[in-house]
Design a protein around this motif. Structure first.
Motif, PDB file in Angstrom:
ATOM      1  N   ILE A  16      34.521  35.716  42.936  1.00 26.05           N
ATOM      2  CA  ILE A  16      33.790  36.953  43.240  1.00 26.05           C
ATOM      3  C   ILE A  16      33.014  37.386  41.988  1.00 26.05           C
ATOM      4  O   ILE A  16      33.584  37.442  40.890  1.00 26.05           O
ATOM      5  CB  ILE A  16      34.783  38.066  43.631  1.00 26.05           C
ATOM      6  CG1 ILE A  16      35.548  37.663  44.905  1.00 26.05           C
ATOM      7  CG2 ILE A  16      34.082  39.416  43.799  1.00 26.05           C
ATOM      8  CD1 ILE A  16      36.746  38.551  45.215  1.00 26.05           C
ATOM      9  N   THR A  52      31.192  49.293  51.205  1.00 27.46           N
ATOM     10  CA  THR A  52      31.910  48.824  50.013  1.00 27.46           C
ATOM     11  C   THR A  52      31.769  49.881  48.931  1.00 27.46           C
ATOM     12  O   THR A  52      30.679  50.437  48.749  1.00 27.46           O
ATOM     13  CB  THR A  52      31.313  47.478  49.523  1.00 27.46           C
ATOM     14  OG1 THR A  52      31.406  46.538  50.582  1.00 27.46           O
ATOM     15  CG2 THR A  52      32.040  46.942  48.313  1.00 27.46           C
ATOM     16  N   LYS A  95      35.526  48.284  52.172  1.00 24.88           N
ATOM     17  CA  LYS A  95      36.094  47.373  51.180  1.00 24.88           C
ATOM     18  C   LYS A  95      36.132  48.160  49.880  1.00 24.88           C
ATOM     19  O   LYS A  95      35.130  48.763  49.480  1.00 24.88           O
ATOM     20  CB  LYS A  95      35.228  46.124  51.025  1.00 24.88           C
ATOM     21  CG  LYS A  95      35.742  45.213  49.926  1.00 24.88           C
ATOM     22  CD  LYS A  95      35.190  43.829  50.042  1.00 24.88           C
ATOM     23  CE  LYS A  95      35.961  43.026  51.086  1.00 24.88           C
ATOM     24  NZ  LYS A  95      35.518  41.638  51.188  1.00 24.88           N
ATOM     25  N   ILE A 149      36.827  48.217  45.842  1.00 21.81           N
ATOM     26  CA  ILE A 149      37.132  47.560  44.557  1.00 21.81           C
ATOM     27  C   ILE A 149      37.747  48.649  43.693  1.00 21.81           C
ATOM     28  O   ILE A 149      37.074  49.606  43.291  1.00 21.81           O
ATOM     29  CB  ILE A 149      35.886  46.926  43.896  1.00 21.81           C
ATOM     30  CG1 ILE A 149      35.310  45.857  44.840  1.00 21.81           C
ATOM     31  CG2 ILE A 149      36.251  46.319  42.539  1.00 21.81           C
ATOM     32  CD1 ILE A 149      34.297  44.923  44.226  1.00 21.81           C
ATOM     33  N   ASN A 200      41.610  45.484  52.888  1.00 21.78           N
ATOM     34  CA  ASN A 200      40.256  45.349  52.358  1.00 21.78           C
ATOM     35  C   ASN A 200      40.170  45.742  50.889  1.00 21.78           C
ATOM     36  O   ASN A 200      39.222  46.408  50.464  1.00 21.78           O
ATOM     37  CB  ASN A 200      39.324  46.256  53.166  1.00 21.78           C
ATOM     38  CG  ASN A 200      38.331  45.443  53.953  1.00 21.78           C
ATOM     39  OD1 ASN A 200      38.044  44.303  53.598  1.00 21.78           O
ATOM     40  ND2 ASN A 200      37.808  46.046  55.010  1.00 21.78           N
ATOM     41  N   ILE A 215      40.266  44.933  46.747  1.00 23.60           N
ATOM     42  CA  ILE A 215      40.110  44.030  45.594  1.00 23.60           C
ATOM     43  C   ILE A 215      40.454  44.879  44.375  1.00 23.60           C
ATOM     44  O   ILE A 215      40.039  46.038  44.294  1.00 23.60           O
ATOM     45  CB  ILE A 215      38.648  43.518  45.475  1.00 23.60           C
ATOM     46  CG1 ILE A 215      38.283  42.658  46.693  1.00 23.60           C
ATOM     47  CG2 ILE A 215      38.428  42.747  44.179  1.00 23.60           C
ATOM     48  CD1 ILE A 215      36.799  42.240  46.739  1.00 23.60           C
ATOM     49  N   LYS A 239      49.447  41.185  39.491  1.00 29.02           N
ATOM     50  CA  LYS A 239      49.641  40.472  40.767  1.00 29.02           C
ATOM     51  C   LYS A 239      51.042  40.721  41.325  1.00 29.02           C
ATOM     52  O   LYS A 239      51.251  40.697  42.527  1.00 29.02           O
ATOM     53  CB  LYS A 239      49.431  38.967  40.585  1.00 29.02           C
ATOM     54  CG  LYS A 239      47.974  38.572  40.478  1.00 29.02           C
ATOM     55  CD  LYS A 239      47.366  38.200  41.832  1.00 29.02           C
ATOM     56  CE  LYS A 239      45.960  37.650  41.664  1.00 29.02           C
ATOM     57  NZ  LYS A 239      45.289  37.331  42.920  1.00 29.02           N
ATOM     58  N   LYS A 273      46.571  41.103  45.459  1.00 29.83           N
ATOM     59  CA  LYS A 273      45.233  41.145  46.066  1.00 29.83           C
ATOM     60  C   LYS A 273      44.280  40.380  45.149  1.00 29.83           C
ATOM     61  O   LYS A 273      44.610  40.159  43.980  1.00 29.83           O
ATOM     62  CB  LYS A 273      44.758  42.603  46.190  1.00 29.83           C
ATOM     63  CG  LYS A 273      45.569  43.427  47.153  1.00 29.83           C
ATOM     64  CD  LYS A 273      45.303  43.012  48.577  1.00 29.83           C
ATOM     65  CE  LYS A 273      46.198  43.739  49.558  1.00 29.83           C
ATOM     66  NZ  LYS A 273      46.032  43.277  50.941  1.00 29.83           N
ATOM     67  N   PRO A 274      43.077  40.030  45.647  1.00 31.91           N
ATOM     68  CA  PRO A 274      42.109  39.409  44.737  1.00 31.91           C
ATOM     69  C   PRO A 274      41.940  40.286  43.498  1.00 31.91           C
ATOM     70  O   PRO A 274      41.864  41.510  43.601  1.00 31.91           O
ATOM     71  CB  PRO A 274      40.818  39.367  45.564  1.00 31.91           C
ATOM     72  CG  PRO A 274      41.278  39.390  46.978  1.00 31.91           C
ATOM     73  CD  PRO A 274      42.546  40.185  47.006  1.00 31.91           C
ATOM     74  N   LEU A 275      41.904  39.639  42.338  1.00 31.28           N
ATOM     75  CA  LEU A 275      41.937  40.400  41.081  1.00 31.28           C
ATOM     76  C   LEU A 275      40.781  39.972  40.167  1.00 31.28           C
ATOM     77  O   LEU A 275      40.699  38.814  39.758  1.00 31.28           O
ATOM     78  CB  LEU A 275      43.295  40.154  40.408  1.00 31.28           C
ATOM     79  CG  LEU A 275      43.591  40.823  39.076  1.00 31.28           C
ATOM     80  CD1 LEU A 275      43.347  42.322  39.111  1.00 31.28           C
ATOM     81  CD2 LEU A 275      45.057  40.549  38.673  1.00 31.28           C
ATOM     82  N   LEU A 276      39.912  40.931  39.870  1.00 31.93           N
ATOM     83  CA  LEU A 276      38.766  40.660  38.994  1.00 31.93           C
ATOM     84  C   LEU A 276      39.105  41.100  37.579  1.00 31.93           C
ATOM     85  O   LEU A 276      39.864  42.053  37.386  1.00 31.93           O
ATOM     86  CB  LEU A 276      37.529  41.440  39.458  1.00 31.93           C
ATOM     87  CG  LEU A 276      37.185  41.428  40.947  1.00 31.93           C
ATOM     88  CD1 LEU A 276      35.880  42.211  41.183  1.00 31.93           C
ATOM     89  CD2 LEU A 276      37.060  40.011  41.466  1.00 31.93           C
ATOM     90  N   ASP A 298      40.333  36.043  39.897  1.00 28.95           N
ATOM     91  CA  ASP A 298      39.630  35.660  41.131  1.00 28.95           C
ATOM     92  C   ASP A 298      38.141  35.999  41.077  1.00 28.95           C
ATOM     93  O   ASP A 298      37.441  35.872  42.085  1.00 28.95           O
ATOM     94  CB  ASP A 298      40.270  36.380  42.329  1.00 28.95           C
ATOM     95  CG  ASP A 298      41.763  36.050  42.439  1.00 28.95           C
ATOM     96  OD1 ASP A 298      42.081  34.854  42.515  1.00 28.95           O
ATOM     97  OD2 ASP A 298      42.595  36.971  42.416  1.00 28.95           O
TER      98      ASP A 298
END
Ligand code: PEP
Length: 226
Positions: A2, A81, A113, A115, A149, A151, A179, A184-187, A207
């Protein structure tokens, strides 16, 4: 992976339009996910694979909240988003965890979504990894960590806009711990640029990235994904 671009108070409506067109063409064949968060005056619809998100919004449909926008204004452009919890809003704009959680709940209930940004100041980082995790855990207070939804973006405050990114070891340790709290997806965000991107993306439990300064030039931003 991402790739999310946070323009903050940069770019105009016209330059965002050009940026979007350029990114659409550059990313045509890419299997990565791209998000851009332009300033509110440049919000627009996107029919392409590039997702446009809002850097902020007030948790209401509409109403008397001078200087803010609500759901109605986002819906006009089909925006679904949003960034919530960015440290510049927590620190400079004084958003409390309580208010951030309220915002989260509102946009969750509207199927956005999200973030969700978390990050510690330098004085906490200096106290060591354990204190960092304790601090970050509090930023999950009243946040639905199971929201589908969602991130997460880990952005140490001392690394944002300073040119000093967290080290790979710091990112690896902190992301592993995050985590465990929220799977969840992790930036990672904080001075990501063309020199450190390879190492950042190669780090376990990363991610993707949330990028400020290095996202302002579209070619520069896209090159991060190559
Ligand atoms: C940000 O503010 O989200 C950010 C990551 O900024 P920069 O890349 O400029 O450090």
């Amino acid at each position: 992976m991402i790739f999310a671009a946070n323009f903050k108070t940069n770019h105009t409506r016209a330059s965002t339009k050009e940026y979007l067109l350029a990114l659409e063409s550059l990313a045509q064949k890419s299997s990565d996910e791209f998000y851009i968060f332009p300033p509110i005056s440049a919000l627009c619809s996107s029919a392409s694979k590039i997702t446009i998100g809002s850097q902020n919004a007030y948790p209401v449909n509409n109403g008397a909240f001078t200087g803010e926008i609500g759901l109605e204004q986002l819906e006009e452009f089909g925006i679904k988003t949003i960034l919530i919890g960015h440290s510049e809003r927590r620190v400079l704009l004084g958003e409390s965890q309580e208010f951030i959680a309220k915002k989260f709940e509102f946009f969750k209930n509207n199927d956005f979504k999200i973030i969700y940004c978390i990050g510690e100041p330098l004085e906490v980082r200096k106290e060591g990894e354990l204190k960092v995790i304790e601090f970050l855990a509090e930023q999950f207070n009243a946040i639905d960590i199971n929201y589908e939804n969602l991130i997460i973006a880990y952005e140490p405050i001392w690394a944002i806009g300073t040119g000093v990114s967290a080290t790979n070891d710091q990112i690896a340790l902190t992301h592993k711990a995050i985590k465990k709290i929220c799977n969840k997806p992790l930036l990672y965000g904080g001075s990501v640029n063309s020199s450190n991107i390879k190492n950042v993306l190669a780090t376990q439990n990363v991610d993707g990235v949330l990028v400020g300064s290095a996202s302002l030039d579209v070619q520069n931003f896209f090159n991060l994904s190559k």
